[in-house]
Every structure is written in structure tokens, then in C-alpha cells.
Write an enzyme that holds these catalytic residues in place. Structure first.
Site, short mmCIF file in Angstrom:
data_model
loop_
_atom_site.label_atom_id
_atom_site.label_comp_id
_atom_site.label_asym_id
_atom_site.label_seq_id
_atom_site.Cartn_x
_atom_site.Cartn_y
_atom_site.Cartn_z
N GLU A 54 0.84 -1.20 0.00
CA GLU A 54 0.00 0.00 0.00
C GLU A 54 0.87 1.25 0.00
OE1 GLU A 54 -2.57 -0.62 3.36
OE2 GLU A 54 -3.51 -2.40 2.45
N HIS A 61 -4.31 3.31 5.22
CA HIS A 61 -4.25 2.13 4.37
C HIS A 61 -4.66 2.53 2.95
CE1 HIS A 61 -4.12 -1.24 7.45
NE2 HIS A 61 -4.34 -0.18 8.21
N GLU A 113 -8.91 4.32 4.36
CA GLU A 113 -8.57 3.57 3.15
C GLU A 113 -8.51 4.61 2.03
OE1 GLU A 113 -7.81 0.43 2.72
OE2 GLU A 113 -8.44 -0.52 4.59
#
Length: 429
Positions: free
Chosen positions: A186, A308, A383
Site C-alpha cells: 500500500e 491504508h 482507506e
């Protein structure tokens, strides 16, 4: 055909399936002719069939996992398993489409670009940086700014430093802990964390200056340094740590390894799986060391925020159960205001909610642990870009790094302002 192959854990077959020599070596993992499929189950039975594939076959890489009927799976398929894979889907009438015939092409383009930029100037956010470059930049920040102090939260399995910094304009302020890079592939996560840190130190914007000076910041851009380094050196899609677990199987998912409802939901007990929770809670030296560091800050931390990718979500506890946390309404309202703020600059749309309901059951995460064990009641997971419609979110184009950082910092201002307004950074809250 029914998907009924029997696979022993960590068998040598996994190595052949991936075309990767899964030992510590410099050989580059390649995914030539590995196609990417998007699979969208239309019934509970179809959902179970596809979900089961993740646990019985090491020839499939799940980039995105559906949480309910109608959601999608994005699956990279080893060439030798393609016929079995598509036959299974067709036999059960499971809708699927080919998204990319060869995922290696985007990895090659990325590697060529990064190789060509190595004769570069100063650290910037025009492209992604290796672990060594990030650590050197943190060293320079501490050397150049008296408000920045280097932090060492321990060592990884391969003896890399869990390096961070503390930014403080005077002791006694509420503490904010932010971290990135817990899952190696990531890359936008460490990039965003370093962008935010740079702005907190150097920005002349009045709102950012006020934010920087109101809190004590504990910032760790890459808390899975072995996994992150491995994505640069060997396998771009690597997610886990690099602890060996038997022949050919390495690593546990460091965001499933924390000692709060460990291995109850959304994990695997297969050491070759991307979601392997480890043989026990805190089996990974990285999570064990970082948790010890956070424990020493007990009473000082008011917020814990993890970055993330990908899917454009803002998540909060819990992940192990659909039962709501005690301050769920506050967390939900803060998240609503935060995603509205994030959307103002570029129109980027985030969804929000508790982990279990908003994405999928997942226990043993660091954010849930900080909330449930360390009693940090402002606990969120971002995210980041891109949204769920993209298959290649781990290869986010570098021209999106700065926009991602800008809109995320905008939202972070709102997140902390909204939680402060509700009294979370005053004694006794």
C-alpha cells in the site's frame, strides 16, 4: 467443475503457482500473463464458492474481497490455474469479467519509472520512495527542525528500524498517533503520512499551523519495514511481514495480529494466506514492538489514526463484531463531517462506518486494539485513493500523491476539530 483441489499448507505447489522463489533472495517476482478478473456473486451460495477459493488455492491473489452479495472480488489468477478458475465460475453461473490480461505491465512501468528517477534531487511527493529514502528524510527532518525528535519503536524481523518522529511545540498537549505502511503493497499510505508530516512542520497555512501546534504528534510512516522493502525489491503485491512460517511460507498480516479479539473474524490460519493472523497474537516482532511503544504513551494519546489503501473509506471500531462501540454515534458523526471536508477540494467521495458493517469482519487490527485496550476513543482507519472501482489501487499513479495528501490533511483538520468540540481532548473524556 467443483473447486475441490486439496492443498497442503505452505506446499511447494504455492511456489510454482506464483512463479516466485519464495525465499529471501533478490530474484524479482513476476506476474507475466497473470490476468485480473472481477467476480460479482449474485447469491449467498455464489459468494461462499468464491470466498472459499481464497483459502484453498495459493494460485489466486485476492486484491479485493466481497463482503456481501453484489460486491466484487478482484482476483489475479496464475496462468496454469486459469482454466480451472473460469470453469468453476461458469459451472456455478457466477458473473465475472476480464479486467486486465497481464497485470505485470503496470508493475513494469512503475519499476522503470522508479529506476529512472534514482538520480534525483531532494525528497518530494512527485513519486514513491524506498524505505531507505523515507528513513533518511526523517533523519533530515529531525536534524533541521528542533521541534522534531527521532523515535525508534524497535526492530523488524530482518532488523530494520520501526522509525518515526515526534513533532511537538511544547509538552503536555494531547497526543495524536498516525501510522502508515502496515501492509507492504500500500505505497500511497507512507507517501500520505510523510506528506502530512511535512505540512505539519513546514506549512504556513494558518489552519495547518494551528493543528500542528495544538497536539503532540507521533508519526510512523512505515511500520512494516520488511514488507515494504520487499515490495520494492522482490514482490510488488506483498502484504505481510517476512517472518518465516515453514517451507515457502512467509509472514503474517500485521493488521490481523494485535491482541484484541485476535483471529475471531476475517482472518486465516493458513500461513500462506495474505490474511494469516499469525500463530498467536503479537507473534510478529513489528506489532509487538509497536504495541509496547504505544503502551508507554498511555494517558498521553487522544487519537490513533491509521492509513491504508485502497477504497476511499473512513472506518472506525469495531471490526470483530457488528455490535456498536460505546461512542459509536460520536465516531459516526465525526466521520460524516470528515468525509464531507475531504470531498471539498477535489470532489473525492468517501464512505464511512464501523469496520464490520462498512467493509467486512476483520479482527485483530491495530485501530481496534488502540480503542479496546489502550482506551483511545478517537480511532480511525483511512482507506485512501482510489475508490473501489479500480483494480490497480496499489499502483496509484504518482500524480495522485499530492492531491491525496492535500485532501487527507483537509479532512484530518476536521476530524480533530470535530472530536475536540465533543470534549475528547479534555481530562476525563
Amino acid at each position: 467443475m467443483v473447486w475441490n483441489g486439496v492443498y497442503s499448507r505452505c506446499a511447494a505447489m504455492a511456489v510454482l503457482a506464483f512463479g516466485v522463489v519464495a525465499i529471501e533472495a533478490a530474484q524479482l517476482a513476476r506476474y507475466d500473463n497473470y490476468p485480473l478478473y472481477r467476480v460479482t456473486p449474485q447469491s449467498e451460495e455464489q459468494l461462499r464458492v468464491v470466498a472459499a477459493m481464497e483459502h484453498v488455492s495459493d494460485s489466486l491473489i485476492f486484491l479485493e474481497t466481497a463482503r456481501k452479495v453484489g460486491d466484487r472480488f478482484d482476483i489475479v489468477v496464475a496462468p496454469h490455474k486459469l482454466a480451472d478458475f473460469t470453469e468453476t465460475l461458469e459451472a456455478d453461473y457466477i458473473p465475472h469479467e476480464l479486467i486486465d490480461e497481464d497485470v505485470q505491465r503496470s508493475f513494469d512501468e512503475e519499476r522503470i519509472r522508479l529506476t529512472n528517477k534514482r538520480a534525483k534531487g531532494p525528497f518530494d511527493w512527485n513519486d514513491y520512495h524506498s524505505l531507505e529514502e523515507i528513513h533518511a528524510w526523517l533523519d533530515k527532518m529531525a536534524n533541521d527542525h528542533r521541534e522534531v525528535e527521532l523515535l525508534d519503536a524497535g526492530r523488524s524481523h530482518q532488523n530494520r528500524t520501526l522509525k518515526g518522529v515526534k513533532l511537538s511545540y511544547g509538552e503536555g498537549r494531547p497526543g495524536v498517533f498516525i501510522k502508515g505502511g502496515i501492509q507492504g503493497r500500500e505505497w500511497i499510505s507512507p507517501a500520505t503520512v510523510t506528506y502530512i508530516l511535512n505540512e505539519l512542520v513546514n506549512s504556513e497555512d494558518a489552519q495547518v499551523r494551528a493543528l500542528a501546534e495544538k497536539y503532540d504528534w507521533y508519526v510512523f510512516p512505515s511500520v512494516n519495514p520488511d514488507g515494504y522493502a520487499y515490495t520494492f525489491q522482490v514482490n510488488r503485491l506483498w502484504r505481510k511481514t517476512r517472518t518465516p512460517y515453514g517451507p515457502f511460507c512467509y509472514g503474517a498480516d500485521p493488521n490481523r495480529n494485535w491482541n484484541f479479539h485476535w483471529a475471531e473474524q476475517g482472518t486465516s490460519n493458513n500461513a500462506c494466506s495474505d490474511t494469516y493472523a499469525g500463530p498467536k497474537a503479537f507473534s510478529e516482532v513489528e506489532t509487538r514492538s509497536l504495541s509496547s511503544f504505544v503502551e508507554k504513551l498511555r494517558g498521553k494519546l487522544s487519537a490513533y489514526i491509521a492509513f491504508h489503501s485502497y477504497s476511499q473509506l473512513l472506518l472506525f471500531p469495531y471490526g470483530h463484531t457488528g455490535e456498536h462501540s460505546p461512542n459509536h454515534q460520536d465516531l459516526d458523526e465525526i466521520a460524516e463531517a470528515t468525509v464531507k471536508s475531504l470531498a471539498k477540494r477535489y470532489g473525492t467521495q468517501y464512505k464511512y462506518g464501523n469496520v464490520y458493517d462498512a467493509i467486512y469482519p476483520a479482527s485483530g487490527s491495530s485501530v481496534d486494539w488502540s480503542y479496546g485496550v489502550e482506551d483511545v476513543k478517537i480511532a480511525y482507519t483511512y482507506e485512501l485513493r482510489p475508490d473501489g472501482g479500480a483494480w490497480n489501487g496499489f499502483v496509484l499513479p504518482p500524480n495522485e500523491i499530492v492531491p491525496t495528501g492535500e485532501e487527507t490533511l483537509d479532512s484530518l483538520v476536521t476530524l480533530l476539530e470535530e472530536s475536540a468540540a465533543r470534549g475528547y481532548y479534555t481530562a476525563g473524556k
